[in-house]
Design a protein around this motif. Structure first.
Motif, PDB file in Angstrom:
ATOM      1  N   GLY A 131       0.752  -1.201   0.048  1.00 35.69           N
ATOM      2  CA  GLY A 131      -0.071   0.056   0.044  1.00 35.69           C
ATOM      3  C   GLY A 131       0.947   1.274  -0.161  1.00 35.69           C
ATOM      4  N   ARG A 132       2.037   1.110   0.946  1.00 40.02           N
ATOM      5  CA  ARG A 132       2.804   2.345   1.005  1.00 40.02           C
ATOM      6  C   ARG A 132       3.524   2.523  -0.340  1.00 40.02           C
ATOM      7  NH1 ARG A 132       5.223   0.988   5.212  1.00 40.02           N
ATOM      8  NH2 ARG A 132       3.550   1.624   6.663  1.00 40.02           N
ATOM      9  N   LEU A 133       4.004   1.533  -0.670  1.00 48.36           N
ATOM     10  CA  LEU A 133       4.791   1.409  -2.028  1.00 48.36           C
ATOM     11  C   LEU A 133       4.219   2.139  -3.322  1.00 48.36           C
ATOM     12  CD1 LEU A 133       7.142  -0.019  -3.674  1.00 48.36           C
ATOM     13  CD2 LEU A 133       5.739  -1.695  -4.541  1.00 48.36           C
ATOM     14  N   PHE A 134       2.911   1.838  -3.351  1.00 44.42           N
ATOM     15  CA  PHE A 134       2.120   2.286  -4.342  1.00 44.42           C
ATOM     16  C   PHE A 134       1.679   3.866  -4.137  1.00 44.42           C
ATOM     17  CE2 PHE A 134       1.807  -1.880  -5.885  1.00 44.42           C
ATOM     18  CZ  PHE A 134       1.514  -1.853  -7.278  1.00 44.42           C
ATOM     19  N   LYS A 135       1.313   4.125  -2.825  1.00 41.19           N
ATOM     20  CA  LYS A 135       1.289   5.533  -2.434  1.00 41.19           C
ATOM     21  C   LYS A 135       2.388   6.364  -2.799  1.00 41.19           C
ATOM     22  CE  LYS A 135      -0.380   8.155   1.607  1.00 41.19           C
ATOM     23  NZ  LYS A 135      -1.675   8.684   0.879  1.00 41.19           N
ATOM     24  N   ASN A 136       3.172   6.005  -2.033  1.00 45.22           N
ATOM     25  CA  ASN A 136       4.614   6.811  -2.649  1.00 45.22           C
ATOM     26  C   ASN A 136       4.751   7.132  -4.050  1.00 45.22           C
ATOM     27  OD1 ASN A 136       4.903   7.091   0.206  1.00 45.22           O
ATOM     28  ND2 ASN A 136       6.515   5.609   0.282  1.00 45.22           N
ATOM     29  N   ALA A 137       4.382   6.396  -4.833  1.00 48.00           N
ATOM     30  CA  ALA A 137       4.476   6.468  -6.169  1.00 48.00           C
ATOM     31  C   ALA A 137       3.474   7.203  -7.120  1.00 48.00           C
ATOM     32  CB  ALA A 137       4.366   5.176  -6.931  1.00 48.00           C
ATOM     33  N   GLY A 138       2.542   7.891  -6.162  1.00 51.31           N
ATOM     34  CA  GLY A 138       1.458   8.756  -6.502  1.00 51.31           C
ATOM     35  C   GLY A 138       0.334   8.124  -6.962  1.00 51.31           C
ATOM     36  N   TYR A 139       0.063   6.735  -6.380  1.00 48.56           N
ATOM     37  CA  TYR A 139      -1.382   6.313  -6.667  1.00 48.56           C
ATOM     38  C   TYR A 139      -2.250   6.306  -5.573  1.00 48.56           C
ATOM     39  CZ  TYR A 139       0.387   2.542 -10.105  1.00 48.56           C
ATOM     40  OH  TYR A 139       0.610   1.987 -11.167  1.00 48.56           O
ATOM     41  N   ALA A 140      -3.548   6.266  -6.138  1.00 49.87           N
ATOM     42  CA  ALA A 140      -4.581   6.309  -4.946  1.00 49.87           C
ATOM     43  C   ALA A 140      -4.919   4.903  -4.641  1.00 49.87           C
ATOM     44  CB  ALA A 140      -5.782   6.869  -5.781  1.00 49.87           C
ATOM     45  N   THR A 141      -4.790   4.661  -3.141  1.00 52.59           N
ATOM     46  CA  THR A 141      -4.759   3.428  -2.650  1.00 52.59           C
ATOM     47  C   THR A 141      -6.101   3.061  -1.773  1.00 52.59           C
ATOM     48  OG1 THR A 141      -3.527   4.003  -0.711  1.00 52.59           O
ATOM     49  CG2 THR A 141      -2.301   3.465  -2.796  1.00 52.59           C
ATOM     50  N   ALA A 142      -6.451   1.715  -2.037  1.00 53.85           N
ATOM     51  CA  ALA A 142      -7.614   1.291  -1.087  1.00 53.85           C
ATOM     52  C   ALA A 142      -7.631  -0.156  -0.586  1.00 53.85           C
ATOM     53  CB  ALA A 142      -8.877   1.388  -1.868  1.00 53.85           C
ATOM     54  N   TYR A 164      -0.750   1.824   7.088  1.00 55.14           N
ATOM     55  CA  TYR A 164      -0.143   0.855   6.321  1.00 55.14           C
ATOM     56  C   TYR A 164      -0.123   1.317   4.462  1.00 55.14           C
ATOM     57  CZ  TYR A 164      -0.421  -2.129   9.989  1.00 55.14           C
ATOM     58  OH  TYR A 164      -0.504  -2.695  11.549  1.00 55.14           O
ATOM     59  N   GLY A 165      -0.509   2.608   4.331  1.00 50.24           N
ATOM     60  CA  GLY A 165      -0.369   3.179   3.211  1.00 50.24           C
ATOM     61  C   GLY A 165      -1.818   3.120   2.335  1.00 50.24           C
ATOM     62  N   PHE A 166      -2.832   3.030   2.997  1.00 48.86           N
ATOM     63  CA  PHE A 166      -4.107   3.011   2.279  1.00 48.86           C
ATOM     64  C   PHE A 166      -4.844   4.099   2.391  1.00 48.86           C
ATOM     65  CE2 PHE A 166      -2.795  -1.384   2.614  1.00 48.86           C
ATOM     66  CZ  PHE A 166      -2.907  -2.005   1.396  1.00 48.86           C
ATOM     67  N   ASP A 167      -5.528   4.837   1.583  1.00 48.91           N
ATOM     68  CA  ASP A 167      -6.195   6.176   1.544  1.00 48.91           C
ATOM     69  C   ASP A 167      -7.665   6.028   1.984  1.00 48.91           C
ATOM     70  OD1 ASP A 167      -4.072   7.632   0.294  1.00 48.91           O
ATOM     71  OD2 ASP A 167      -4.626   7.225  -1.530  1.00 48.91           O
ATOM     72  N   GLU A 168      -8.056   4.772   1.711  1.00 45.89           N
ATOM     73  CA  GLU A 168      -9.625   4.346   1.907  1.00 45.89           C
ATOM     74  C   GLU A 168      -9.525   2.871   2.040  1.00 45.89           C
ATOM     75  OE1 GLU A 168     -13.591   4.638  -0.567  1.00 45.89           O
ATOM     76  OE2 GLU A 168     -12.317   6.339  -0.889  1.00 45.89           O
ATOM     77  N   TYR A 169     -10.510   2.518   2.897  1.00 41.14           N
ATOM     78  CA  TYR A 169     -10.595   0.966   3.309  1.00 41.14           C
ATOM     79  C   TYR A 169     -12.143   0.974   3.590  1.00 41.14           C
ATOM     80  CZ  TYR A 169     -10.342   2.776   8.207  1.00 41.14           C
ATOM     81  OH  TYR A 169     -10.484   3.562   9.384  1.00 41.14           O
ATOM     82  N   PRO A 219      -3.357   6.813 -11.180  1.00 38.87           N
ATOM     83  CA  PRO A 219      -3.818   5.189 -11.071  1.00 38.87           C
ATOM     84  C   PRO A 219      -4.092   4.874  -9.596  1.00 38.87           C
ATOM     85  CG  PRO A 219      -1.438   5.962 -11.158  1.00 38.87           C
ATOM     86  CD  PRO A 219      -2.120   7.203 -11.279  1.00 38.87           C
ATOM     87  N   CYS A 220      -4.785   3.649  -9.648  1.00 41.48           N
ATOM     88  CA  CYS A 220      -5.351   3.228  -8.383  1.00 41.48           C
ATOM     89  C   CYS A 220      -4.604   1.802  -8.028  1.00 41.48           C
ATOM     90  CB  CYS A 220      -6.776   3.251  -8.463  1.00 41.48           C
ATOM     91  SG  CYS A 220      -7.634   4.516  -8.554  1.00 41.48           S
ATOM     92  N   PHE A 221      -4.430   1.591  -6.937  1.00 43.81           N
ATOM     93  CA  PHE A 221      -3.971   0.406  -6.198  1.00 43.81           C
ATOM     94  C   PHE A 221      -4.927  -0.201  -5.282  1.00 43.81           C
ATOM     95  CE2 PHE A 221      -1.935  -2.192  -2.833  1.00 43.81           C
ATOM     96  CZ  PHE A 221      -1.482  -3.396  -3.635  1.00 43.81           C
ATOM     97  N   VAL A 222      -5.487  -1.399  -5.710  1.00 42.17           N
ATOM     98  CA  VAL A 222      -6.640  -1.716  -4.670  1.00 42.17           C
ATOM     99  C   VAL A 222      -6.549  -3.239  -4.299  1.00 42.17           C
ATOM    100  CG1 VAL A 222      -9.090  -2.497  -4.451  1.00 42.17           C
ATOM    101  CG2 VAL A 222      -8.399  -0.417  -5.906  1.00 42.17           C
TER     102      VAL A 222
END
Length: 463
Positions: A131-142, A164-169, A219-222
């Motif tokens: 989650g943090r890996l993708f968030k730090n790369a500019g992704y929206a994370t959930a 843990y790096g997730f914007d939404e849950y 981009p999104c990471f889910v």
């Protein structure tokens, strides 16, 4: 003339400065996620067996929507999770590290049970996180679905999922902040839940699609981690008051699986309707083997089940789809890949920056995802049943494995951490682990035994 020259000089300087600024901005954009970076969805099914998916040879029932995903992507037949039970399996996937290195070796429970099993109460929020890996790369994370990495029961101080790096849950009871629509009572589910047990996967799919639509500008990471196909199988309101035999019945399992496959179809269709299908990477797999293997051939002829280090407990169906990068309708039966590999592999595949101090237990298998089978360099290791205390429903008989396992190439060795029950199998010739070859290959068995026991001794102990 001097004034005119000065003006020209100023204009040229401004132009150069502007160009330099544009170059710097361009460089920054290349390192950050942009519109062309793909969406990434990891579907982590709960307790689905290798034989539950018809495209992997299962005969439980047809799974046309999951099979469609396989037809549009790559299937791996030698994919392994980090543990034969939920919490450590999920910790391994999220961190790319062996879960025992974070003192998680079984499912997280009460504080007392965790202590008895030499475990922490929750995953350290400082642990690496995809989650943090993708968030730090500019992704929206959930994260939508089961968490089970801390929280629930009497553990009331677990970190929020956002740490843990997730914007939404939105998660279930075994999490630090369960969705009240899913958890009317202090338990996994109840008849009073606003969103009923049989509608939960639909809820998580809806949230995933809404999140993708709301974040179309990036981009999104889910993490889509439904809690189907975990027992008990509650397919309708009638099952709430039904006897245990009904909730654990083959017929109920079929109904739950059918609805689960329908929701996977709705997810695929929703992504197509959003117009992002060509720029979305989807991974589909399961967290561990099936709890019950007396329904059809859920283990697909392999030995073991959930809670077991034999193949059916840790080898899972795996599909990856990414149009234009991952080959279509392809099966790789050679490459051994682990859930621990996903962190470094996705980072390499998508050119994400890994923290400099990160030490993965896995390895970069991104070339495998591109359709280039290869042998694995690192050995794979597992532990389950550290002290035989409160290791819930540990299987008996032929499915009860030793508590340590290791695979390298075609060879797999199992042994108890006290040195008893040494077993050696050739998985190419004997995927059912029926013939113990330790006496035929004593040198190999001894070498692998030594490496496995050395690995176990190096694992951290709970303080």
């Amino acid at each position: 003339m001097c004034v005119i020259k000065q003006k020209k000089f100023c204009f040229s300087s401004l132009l150069i400065a502007f160009l330099l600024l544009a170059m710097l901005v361009g460089c920054h954009q290349e390192k950050s996620a942009g519109a062309s970076s793909p969406n990434v969805i990891i579907i982590y099914t709960d307790d689905m067996g290798y034989g539950d998916v018809s495209s992997f040879g299962g005969d439980l029932l047809p799974t046309p929507n999951i099979d469609k995903l396989a037809e549009e992507g790559l299937k791996l037949t030698n994919f392994y999770v980090a543990s034969p039970i939920c919490s450590p399996s999920r910790a391994g996937l999220l961190t790319g590290m062996e879960p025992a290195r974070w003192n998680i070796t079984s499912f997280l429970h009460t504080k007392k049970a965790n202590r008895e099993r030499e475990m922490v109460n929750y995953l350290d929020p400082n642990a690496p996180s995809m989650g943090r890996l993708f968030k730090n790369a500019g992704y929206a994370t959930a994260h939508f679905g089961k968490w089970h990495l801390g929280g629930g029961r009497d553990v009331d101080n677990a970190p929020m999922i956002t740490e843990y790096g997730f914007d939404e849950y939105s998660s279930t009871w075994e999490s630090p902040d369960p969705d009240p629509l899913l958890t009317a009572k202090d338990w996994i589910w109840s008849p009073e839940d606003s969103i009923k047990r049989w509608n939960r996967t639909a809820c998580f799919v809806t949230k995933t699609l809404d999140f993708l639509e709301e974040n179309k500008d990036k981009p999104c990471f889910v993490n889509l981690w439904p809690d189907d196909v975990h027992t008990p199988w509650v397919a309708s309101s009638d099952d709430y008051s039904a006897p245990r035999t009904t909730k654990w019945s083959y017929e109920n399992l079929k109904l739950v699986m059918q609805e689960y496959d329908n929701q996977m179809g709705r997810l695929i269709e929703g992504i197509e309707q959003l117009g992002i299908v060509d720029n979305t990477l989807i991974i589909f797999t399961s967290d561990n083997g099936p709890e019950l293997v007396d329904h059809a051939d859920r283990a697909h002829g392999m030995r073991g089940m959930k809670w077991s280090l034999y193949e059916a407990g840790i080898r899972m169906p795996f599909i990856i789809k990414y149009p234009g990068v991952v080959p279509k309708n392809t099966v790789d039966s050679m490459s051994v890949v682990s859930a621990l590999d996903l962190f470094p592999s996705l980072a390499n595949l998508l050119q994400l920056e890994i923290p400099k101090d990160y030490e993965s237990s896995g390895e970069d298998r991104s070339e495998v995802f591109k359709g280039k089978p290869s042998t694995r360099e690192k050995s794979l290791f597992w532990e389950y049943g550290r002290n035989n205390t409160r290791f819930f429903k540990y299987p008996e008989g032929a499915n009860r494995s030793p508590n340590l396992a290791m695979r390298i190439g075609k060879w797999k060795v199992l042994i108890n951490d006290d040195g008893t029950r040494l077993e050696l199998f050739d998985l190419f010739e004997d995927p059912g682990e029926t013939v113990n070859l330790k006496d035929q290959y004593p040198d190999l068995a001894g070498q692998m035994k030594k490496e496995l026991l050395t690995w176990r001794k190096e694992l951290p102990e709970l303080e």
